[in-house]
Motif scaffolding. Structure first.
Motif, PDB file in Angstrom:
ATOM      1  N   ASN A  10       0.827  -1.205   0.000  1.00  0.00           N
ATOM      2  CA  ASN A  10       0.000   0.000   0.000  1.00  0.00           C
ATOM      3  C   ASN A  10       0.862   1.256   0.000  1.00  0.00           C
ATOM      4  O   ASN A  10       1.869   1.319   0.685  1.00  0.00           O
ATOM      5  CB  ASN A  10      -0.887   0.040   1.243  1.00  0.00           C
ATOM      6  CG  ASN A  10      -2.054  -0.909   1.138  1.00  0.00           C
ATOM      7  OD1 ASN A  10      -2.343  -1.391   0.055  1.00  0.00           O
ATOM      8  ND2 ASN A  10      -2.706  -1.163   2.243  1.00  0.00           N
ATOM      9  N   ALA A  11       0.444   2.266  -0.749  1.00  0.00           N
ATOM     10  CA  ALA A  11       1.201   3.508  -0.792  1.00  0.00           C
ATOM     11  C   ALA A  11       0.873   4.379   0.404  1.00  0.00           C
ATOM     12  O   ALA A  11       1.660   5.219   0.791  1.00  0.00           O
ATOM     13  CB  ALA A  11       0.899   4.259  -2.085  1.00  0.00           C
ATOM     14  N   GLY A  12      -0.303   4.227   1.016  1.00  0.00           N
ATOM     15  CA  GLY A  12      -0.686   5.066   2.146  1.00  0.00           C
ATOM     16  C   GLY A  12      -1.306   6.358   1.649  1.00  0.00           C
ATOM     17  O   GLY A  12      -2.216   6.353   0.834  1.00  0.00           O
ATOM     18  N   VAL A  13      -0.779   7.492   2.130  1.00  0.00           N
ATOM     19  CA  VAL A  13      -1.255   8.807   1.728  1.00  0.00           C
ATOM     20  C   VAL A  13      -0.189   9.437   0.832  1.00  0.00           C
ATOM     21  O   VAL A  13       0.957   9.572   1.259  1.00  0.00           O
ATOM     22  CB  VAL A  13      -1.524   9.715   2.935  1.00  0.00           C
ATOM     23  CG1 VAL A  13      -2.013  11.078   2.465  1.00  0.00           C
ATOM     24  CG2 VAL A  13      -2.536   9.057   3.873  1.00  0.00           C
ATOM     25  N   THR A  14      -0.582   9.776  -0.383  1.00  0.00           N
ATOM     26  CA  THR A  14       0.364  10.325  -1.350  1.00  0.00           C
ATOM     27  C   THR A  14       0.004  11.763  -1.674  1.00  0.00           C
ATOM     28  O   THR A  14      -1.129  12.049  -2.060  1.00  0.00           O
ATOM     29  CB  THR A  14       0.348   9.499  -2.649  1.00  0.00           C
ATOM     30  OG1 THR A  14       0.661   8.135  -2.337  1.00  0.00           O
ATOM     31  CG2 THR A  14       1.379  10.035  -3.629  1.00  0.00           C
ATOM     32  N   GLN A  15       0.956  12.652  -1.503  1.00  0.00           N
ATOM     33  CA  GLN A  15       0.760  14.059  -1.832  1.00  0.00           C
ATOM     34  C   GLN A  15       1.657  14.439  -3.003  1.00  0.00           C
ATOM     35  O   GLN A  15       2.812  14.029  -3.068  1.00  0.00           O
ATOM     36  CB  GLN A  15       1.144  14.953  -0.653  1.00  0.00           C
ATOM     37  CG  GLN A  15       0.192  14.910   0.503  1.00  0.00           C
ATOM     38  CD  GLN A  15       0.597  15.897   1.583  1.00  0.00           C
ATOM     39  OE1 GLN A  15       0.785  15.502   2.744  1.00  0.00           O
ATOM     40  NE2 GLN A  15       0.718  17.172   1.237  1.00  0.00           N
ATOM     41  N   THR A  16       1.104  15.219  -3.904  1.00  0.00           N
ATOM     42  CA  THR A  16       1.899  15.782  -4.995  1.00  0.00           C
ATOM     43  C   THR A  16       1.487  17.226  -5.229  1.00  0.00           C
ATOM     44  O   THR A  16       0.310  17.586  -5.047  1.00  0.00           O
ATOM     45  CB  THR A  16       1.695  14.987  -6.300  1.00  0.00           C
ATOM     46  OG1 THR A  16       0.305  14.934  -6.610  1.00  0.00           O
ATOM     47  CG2 THR A  16       2.261  13.573  -6.184  1.00  0.00           C
ATOM     48  N   PRO A  17       2.415  18.110  -5.619  1.00  0.00           N
ATOM     49  CA  PRO A  17       3.850  17.848  -5.695  1.00  0.00           C
ATOM     50  C   PRO A  17       4.496  17.910  -4.318  1.00  0.00           C
ATOM     51  O   PRO A  17       3.841  18.239  -3.343  1.00  0.00           O
ATOM     52  CB  PRO A  17       4.336  18.997  -6.572  1.00  0.00           C
ATOM     53  CG  PRO A  17       3.424  20.133  -6.203  1.00  0.00           C
ATOM     54  CD  PRO A  17       2.070  19.498  -5.964  1.00  0.00           C
ATOM     55  N   LYS A  18       5.779  17.618  -4.234  1.00  0.00           N
ATOM     56  CA  LYS A  18       6.524  17.730  -2.976  1.00  0.00           C
ATOM     57  C   LYS A  18       6.974  19.171  -2.744  1.00  0.00           C
ATOM     58  O   LYS A  18       7.072  19.625  -1.602  1.00  0.00           O
ATOM     59  CB  LYS A  18       7.727  16.800  -2.972  1.00  0.00           C
ATOM     60  CG  LYS A  18       7.378  15.332  -2.807  1.00  0.00           C
ATOM     61  CD  LYS A  18       8.613  14.478  -2.620  1.00  0.00           C
ATOM     62  CE  LYS A  18       8.255  13.054  -2.209  1.00  0.00           C
ATOM     63  NZ  LYS A  18       7.305  12.413  -3.128  1.00  0.00           N
ATOM     64  N   PHE A  19       7.297  19.861  -3.807  1.00  0.00           N
ATOM     65  CA  PHE A  19       7.736  21.254  -3.725  1.00  0.00           C
ATOM     66  C   PHE A  19       7.029  22.049  -4.821  1.00  0.00           C
ATOM     67  O   PHE A  19       6.786  21.518  -5.910  1.00  0.00           O
ATOM     68  CB  PHE A  19       9.256  21.375  -3.932  1.00  0.00           C
ATOM     69  CG  PHE A  19      10.077  20.610  -2.940  1.00  0.00           C
ATOM     70  CD1 PHE A  19      10.509  19.330  -3.240  1.00  0.00           C
ATOM     71  CD2 PHE A  19      10.408  21.164  -1.718  1.00  0.00           C
ATOM     72  CE1 PHE A  19      11.261  18.611  -2.330  1.00  0.00           C
ATOM     73  CE2 PHE A  19      11.156  20.454  -0.806  1.00  0.00           C
ATOM     74  CZ  PHE A  19      11.593  19.169  -1.103  1.00  0.00           C
ATOM     75  N   GLN A  20       6.726  23.311  -4.533  1.00  0.00           N
ATOM     76  CA  GLN A  20       6.105  24.167  -5.529  1.00  0.00           C
ATOM     77  C   GLN A  20       6.410  25.616  -5.213  1.00  0.00           C
ATOM     78  O   GLN A  20       6.347  26.021  -4.049  1.00  0.00           O
ATOM     79  CB  GLN A  20       4.588  23.951  -5.556  1.00  0.00           C
ATOM     80  CG  GLN A  20       3.852  24.748  -6.594  1.00  0.00           C
ATOM     81  CD  GLN A  20       4.110  24.251  -8.001  1.00  0.00           C
ATOM     82  OE1 GLN A  20       4.046  23.059  -8.284  1.00  0.00           O
ATOM     83  NE2 GLN A  20       4.424  25.170  -8.898  1.00  0.00           N
ATOM     84  N   VAL A  21       6.735  26.368  -6.256  1.00  0.00           N
ATOM     85  CA  VAL A  21       6.897  27.811  -6.133  1.00  0.00           C
ATOM     86  C   VAL A  21       5.833  28.463  -7.005  1.00  0.00           C
ATOM     87  O   VAL A  21       5.703  28.130  -8.191  1.00  0.00           O
ATOM     88  CB  VAL A  21       8.299  28.278  -6.566  1.00  0.00           C
ATOM     89  CG1 VAL A  21       8.400  29.794  -6.443  1.00  0.00           C
ATOM     90  CG2 VAL A  21       9.372  27.610  -5.718  1.00  0.00           C
ATOM     91  N   LEU A  22       5.077  29.370  -6.429  1.00  0.00           N
ATOM     92  CA  LEU A  22       4.025  30.074  -7.152  1.00  0.00           C
ATOM     93  C   LEU A  22       4.275  31.575  -7.102  1.00  0.00           C
ATOM     94  O   LEU A  22       4.884  32.073  -6.134  1.00  0.00           O
ATOM     95  CB  LEU A  22       2.654  29.820  -6.513  1.00  0.00           C
ATOM     96  CG  LEU A  22       1.966  28.486  -6.695  1.00  0.00           C
ATOM     97  CD1 LEU A  22       0.633  28.504  -5.956  1.00  0.00           C
ATOM     98  CD2 LEU A  22       1.753  28.185  -8.166  1.00  0.00           C
ATOM     99  N   LYS A  23       3.756  32.260  -8.089  1.00  0.00           N
ATOM    100  CA  LYS A  23       3.761  33.712  -8.032  1.00  0.00           C
ATOM    101  C   LYS A  23       2.452  34.177  -7.392  1.00  0.00           C
ATOM    102  O   LYS A  23       1.407  33.516  -7.515  1.00  0.00           O
ATOM    103  CB  LYS A  23       3.905  34.303  -9.427  1.00  0.00           C
ATOM    104  CG  LYS A  23       5.271  34.026 -10.052  1.00  0.00           C
ATOM    105  CD  LYS A  23       5.390  34.691 -11.408  1.00  0.00           C
ATOM    106  CE  LYS A  23       6.759  34.436 -11.987  1.00  0.00           C
ATOM    107  NZ  LYS A  23       6.915  35.037 -13.340  1.00  0.00           N
TER     108      LYS A  23
END
Lengths: 113, 112
Positions: A1-14
């Motif tokens: 099982n993967a469990g809880v998967t979040q994407t993305p790990k890093f993000q830069v926004l304006k």
């Protein structure tokens, strides 16, 4: 099982951009939630869901939207990003609302410039 | 209303004991404890329920005083692996729309 998967790990926004943080769990958990973590502030609840089609606000919901169309997915949308939303975001799930262990994803580090 | 944790931070030598406290101004149904290591996700330690039932960790103990709305986490004979930030989370009622609200955390650093 993967469990809880979040994407993305890093993000830069304006400032002013919108984006969606993804969260998926493969454990058939009813209860899912989003927290943000800022230095010295602990984990603050943004939104949560007790099942597909049901969502509610947490402590700091302003500027964020959620939906829960399936049991597995609980995306978090930033409508118009602001520097104050720079944070680490965690998604969590648990089997039910009733006093069960919460499993956290690995987090998304978001920077708004 | 976030629960209040104390102390904010503590430094111990390996083998020493630590107590971390969590208190709320509202009546509680349950208290949850999690540990987070730097750069990682929080990990479940235990749940304490109103009425005395406790679920969780075999090497860490905790208490829940319902009348005082307080919980304490006891780390005995601490090991290096106990270092991290400890969060308590509280639930006020036992129903479907309740939610877990976490405190600001207690940073624990264990020295060799």
């Amino acid at each position: 099982n993967a469990g809880v998967t979040q994407t993305p790990k890093f993000q830069v926004l304006k400032t002013g951009q919108s984006m969606t943080l993804q969260c998926a769990q493969d454990m058939n958990h009813e209860y899912m939630s989003w927290y943000r973590q800022d230095p010295g502030m602990g984990l603050r609840l943004i939104h949560y869901s007790v099942g597909a089609g049901i969502t509610d606000q947490g402590e700091v919901p302003n500027g964020y939207n959620v939906s829960r169309s399936t049991t597995e997915d609980f995306p978090l949308r930033l409508l118009s990003a602001a520097p104050s939303q720079t944070s680490v975001y965690f998604c969590a799930s648990s089997y039910s609302f009733e006093n069960t262990e919460a499993f956290f994803g690995q987090g998304t580090r978001l920077t708004v410039v | 209303q976030q629960p209040v944790q104390s102390p904010q931070a503590v430094i111990l030598r390996e083998g020493e004991d630590a107590v971390i406290n969590c208190s709320s101004s509202k009546a509680l149904y349950s208290v949850h404890w999690y540990r987070q290591k730097h750069g990682e996700a929080p990990v479940f330690l235990m749940i304490l329920l109103k009425g005395g039932e406790q679920k969780g960790h075999e090497k860490i103990s905790a208490s829940f005083n319902e009348k005082k709305q307080q919980s304490s986490l006891y780390l005995t004979a601490s090991q290096l692996s106990y270092s991290g930030t400890y969060f308590c989370g509280t639930e006020k009622k036992k129903n479907r729309d309740d939610k877990i609200i976490f405190g600001k955390g207690t940073r624990l650093h264990i020295l060799p």
